[in-house]
Design an enzyme around this catalytic site. Structure first.
Site, PDB file in Angstrom:
ATOM      1  N   CYS A 217      46.426  93.032  49.351  1.00  0.00           N
ATOM      2  CA  CYS A 217      46.550  94.175  50.273  1.00  0.00           C
ATOM      3  C   CYS A 217      46.488  95.541  49.591  1.00  0.00           C
ATOM      4  CB  CYS A 217      47.863  94.064  51.040  1.00  0.00           C
ATOM      5  SG  CYS A 217      47.904  92.634  52.134  1.00  0.00           S
TER       6      CYS A 217
HETATM    7  N1  LIG Z   1      47.802  87.688  52.204  1.00  0.00           N
HETATM    8  C1  LIG Z   1      48.584  88.598  52.672  1.00  0.00           C
HETATM    9  O1  LIG Z   1      49.687  88.759  52.193  1.00  0.00           O
HETATM   10  C2  LIG Z   1      48.176  89.472  53.848  1.00  0.00           C
HETATM   11  C3  LIG Z   1      49.158  90.210  54.482  1.00  0.00           C
HETATM   12  C4  LIG Z   1      48.819  90.999  55.560  1.00  0.00           C
HETATM   13  C5  LIG Z   1      47.502  91.054  55.998  1.00  0.00           C
HETATM   14  N2  LIG Z   1      46.538  90.336  55.356  1.00  0.00           N
HETATM   15  C6  LIG Z   1      45.177  90.438  55.873  1.00  0.00           C
HETATM   16  O2  LIG Z   1      44.848  89.267  56.604  1.00  0.00           O
HETATM   17  C7  LIG Z   1      43.481  88.923  56.418  1.00  0.00           C
HETATM   18  C8  LIG Z   1      43.355  87.521  55.866  1.00  0.00           C
HETATM   19  O3  LIG Z   1      43.995  87.503  54.600  1.00  0.00           O
HETATM   20  P1  LIG Z   1      44.388  86.170  53.855  1.00  0.00           P
HETATM   21  O4  LIG Z   1      45.289  86.587  52.751  1.00  0.00           O
HETATM   22  O5  LIG Z   1      44.862  85.142  54.835  1.00  0.00           O
HETATM   23  O6  LIG Z   1      42.969  85.738  53.280  1.00  0.00           O
HETATM   24  P2  LIG Z   1      42.559  84.319  52.656  1.00  0.00           P
HETATM   25  O7  LIG Z   1      41.388  84.571  51.800  1.00  0.00           O
HETATM   26  O8  LIG Z   1      43.765  83.640  52.118  1.00  0.00           O
HETATM   27  O9  LIG Z   1      42.113  83.470  53.922  1.00  0.00           O
HETATM   28  C9  LIG Z   1      41.036  83.795  54.742  1.00  0.00           C
HETATM   29  C10 LIG Z   1      40.339  82.507  55.156  1.00  0.00           C
HETATM   30  O10 LIG Z   1      39.258  82.841  56.011  1.00  0.00           O
HETATM   31  C11 LIG Z   1      38.194  81.954  55.746  1.00  0.00           C
HETATM   32  N3  LIG Z   1      36.962  82.533  56.251  1.00  0.00           N
HETATM   33  C12 LIG Z   1      36.153  83.465  55.680  1.00  0.00           C
HETATM   34  N4  LIG Z   1      35.114  83.736  56.499  1.00  0.00           N
HETATM   35  C13 LIG Z   1      35.282  82.975  57.605  1.00  0.00           C
HETATM   36  C14 LIG Z   1      34.538  82.807  58.789  1.00  0.00           C
HETATM   37  N5  LIG Z   1      33.432  83.518  59.024  1.00  0.00           N
HETATM   38  N6  LIG Z   1      34.968  81.908  59.694  1.00  0.00           N
HETATM   39  C15 LIG Z   1      36.092  81.178  59.479  1.00  0.00           C
HETATM   40  N7  LIG Z   1      36.834  81.298  58.367  1.00  0.00           N
HETATM   41  C16 LIG Z   1      36.438  82.192  57.446  1.00  0.00           C
HETATM   42  C17 LIG Z   1      38.247  81.760  54.253  1.00  0.00           C
HETATM   43  O11 LIG Z   1      37.583  80.569  53.872  1.00  0.00           O
HETATM   44  C18 LIG Z   1      39.757  81.717  54.004  1.00  0.00           C
HETATM   45  O12 LIG Z   1      40.252  80.398  54.042  1.00  0.00           O
HETATM   46  C19 LIG Z   1      42.906  89.999  55.511  1.00  0.00           C
HETATM   47  O13 LIG Z   1      42.351  91.012  56.294  1.00  0.00           O
HETATM   48  C20 LIG Z   1      44.124  90.544  54.814  1.00  0.00           C
HETATM   49  O14 LIG Z   1      43.943  91.873  54.411  1.00  0.00           O
HETATM   50  C21 LIG Z   1      46.867  89.530  54.301  1.00  0.00           C
END
Ligand SMILES: NC(=O)c1ccc[n+]([C@@H]2O[C@H](COP(=O)([O-])OP(=O)(O)OC[C@H]3O[C@@H](n4cnc5c(N)ncnc54)[C@H](O)[C@@H]3O)[C@@H](O)[C@H]2O)c1
Length: 415
Positions: free
Chosen positions: A257
């Site tokens: 983030c």
């Molecule tokens: N990790 C955190 O602590 C956190 C906290 C708040 C917000 N976020 C936000 O949430 C969002 C997701 O983050 P995350 O940490 O879960 O990411 P991540 O990379 O852990 O997971 C995302 C998943 O989406 C999948 N993916 C990618 N393209 C796709 C598609 N077209 N269709 C289906 N699946 C697809 C990937 O394979 C992956 O498994 C981001 O925008 C991030 O900024 C993350």
């Protein structure tokens, strides 16, 4: 309800499991075949989700690579990555492909909620038109909302359940439906007037942290020159009961983030001819920290008649924060690269990160890592790290996390 989750990562998987635990039927869709196979086999790769919770979900929790499986859901939550391009600009690639695929199966009456962190306007200006390719109109034929995720990996005191959830809808009806959805898994839902306000709320939270971390890191560099203990100063300032919030210095900012999200806002702000100097400056200061840390290690070695070249340096903690194995944007990697470029021989100890393939290294036990080391650098102090054994077992210790405070030794150097 039947709920779909798109993107089964740090955000999507815990959310899907939480809905299943409340008795809903959940289908999780991810493009990553390896992840889907693991999840189907009952194996979790997210530390906050124990594999037993997947098993407990039983038939209510299904995983798939097919968007078609989302057609029967009443609500679909999208939590795909929102990274930066190489030029540090928003990369909406995963979001665009998820939106396009979802449009092909979108049904009248469905609710779609975006959770991916992004700039204000993404839901209404980018996602809505993509979904409308289905022939259905956003706000009329289907509901659309944005709700930022506030998950803090590894944290147990604040969870999805007891962390207030912000929701903004494309229309008041969209917002109402999204609130009703999250009330199943969150004790408090906070309504804002638009998707843009909800998007910006998340960015404000992350920019706030980024700016304050940069401020204290800048102070740490100044304290280093002035010979003042920055930890003592921060701790003393934190005794003020109002008007001060304590942030700790460290080797730089990591995680998915903070090093990424502020740039989403800075990019968007350029369209409005409004410079976001705090954001840019915070990014610069935080990005400079690994270089400062490498210099600090080099100076400490120099004071012990040693050079970085040829020294064996034990790195303690390589993930970006204590208690988790998340390596995303970890400043430890940058520091290790800089040290390796100067000719250091590196070993590391991190119980949360068994391998570092890019360095061809595996995590050693603390004793093995310290054996023959010229210097030990504490980059991330995981719970349970035996600080006393470390200080006793290394000829030189450089502590970037302030965990050796209270110990005085001539071979101990602190940020
Ligand atoms: N990790 C955190 O602590 C956190 C906290 C708040 C917000 N976020 C936000 O949430 C969002 C997701 O983050 P995350 O940490 O879960 O990411 P991540 O990379 O852990 O997971 C995302 C998943 O989406 C999948 N993916 C990618 N393209 C796709 C598609 N077209 N269709 C289906 N699946 C697809 C990937 O394979 C992956 O498994 C981001 O925008 C991030 O900024 C993350």
């Amino acid at each position: 309800m039947k709920i779909g989750i798109v993107g089964l990562g740090y955000v999507g998987l815990p959310l899907g499991v939480a809905f299943a635990e409340e008795g809903h039927e959940v289908v999780g869709v991810d493009v990553d075949q390896r992840k889907v196979t693991m999840l189907r086999g009952g194996e979790s790769y997210i530390e906050d989700v124990a594999s037993e919770r997947l098993a407990a979900g039983g038939e209510r929790l299904r995983f798939s690579q097919r968007y078609a499986d989302l057609a029967a859901c009443q609500a679909v939550v999208v939590a795909v990555p929102t990274p930066l391009t190489r030029n540090r600009e928003p990369d909406l690639g995963p979001l665009v492909s998820a939106g396009t695929a979802l449009a092909s199966v979108l049904q009248q009456g469905q609710l779609v909620v975006l959770e991916s962190t992004t700039y204000p306007g993404t839901t209404s200006e980018r996602l809505a038109p993509l979904l409308e390719e289905s022939g259905l109109a956003a706000g009329r034929d289907f509901n659309l909302a944005f709700s930022p995720e506030r998950i803090d990996p590894g944290r147990t005191d604040y969870t999805l359940r007891n962390t207030p959830k912000v929701v903004g809808g494309l229309t008041p009806a969209c917002c109402k439906r999204a609130i009703a959805l999250y009330e199943h898994v969150c004790d408090e839902v906070v309504e804002v007037s638009s998707t843009e306000a909800a998007e910006l709320t998340k960015l404000l939270e992350n920019v706030f942290r980024s700016v304050n971390i940069a401020l204290v890191n800048e102070l740490a560099m100044l304290c280093d020159r002035m010979g003042i203990d920055v930890w003592e100063v921060v701790e003393a300032a934190a005794t003020k009961p109002y008007g001060f919030m304590s942030f700790k210095p460290g080797p730089g900012m990591g995680g998915h983030c903070l090093p990424v999200d502020p740039f989403y806002l800075a990019w968007r702000a350029r369209e409005f001819d409004t410079p976001t100097e705090f954001i840019e400056l915070a990014g610069e200061v935080n990005q400079a920290m690994p270089y400062f840390c490498e210099e600090k290690i080099a100076h400490a070695l120099n004071d012990h008649q040693k050079s970085v070249k040829g020294s064996r340096i034990a790195i303690l903690g390589v993930s970006y924060k204590p208690g988790v194995g998340d390596m995303r944007e970890s400043p430890s990697i940058k520091i290790m690269r800089l040290l390796a470029e100067r000719g250091a021989e590196l070993v590391y100890h991190d119980e949360h990160v068994p391998e570092l393939p890019d360095f061809g290294l595996s995590s050693e036990s603390l004793t093995a890592a310290l054996e023959g080391a010229d210097c030990a650098a504490i980059l991330t102090a995981h719970p349970g790290l035996d600080i006393e054994a470390l200080v006793a077992g290394a000829p030189l210790v450089v502590d970037f996390r302030g965990v050796t405070r209270g110990i005085e030794a001539p071979h101990l150097v602190r940020l």
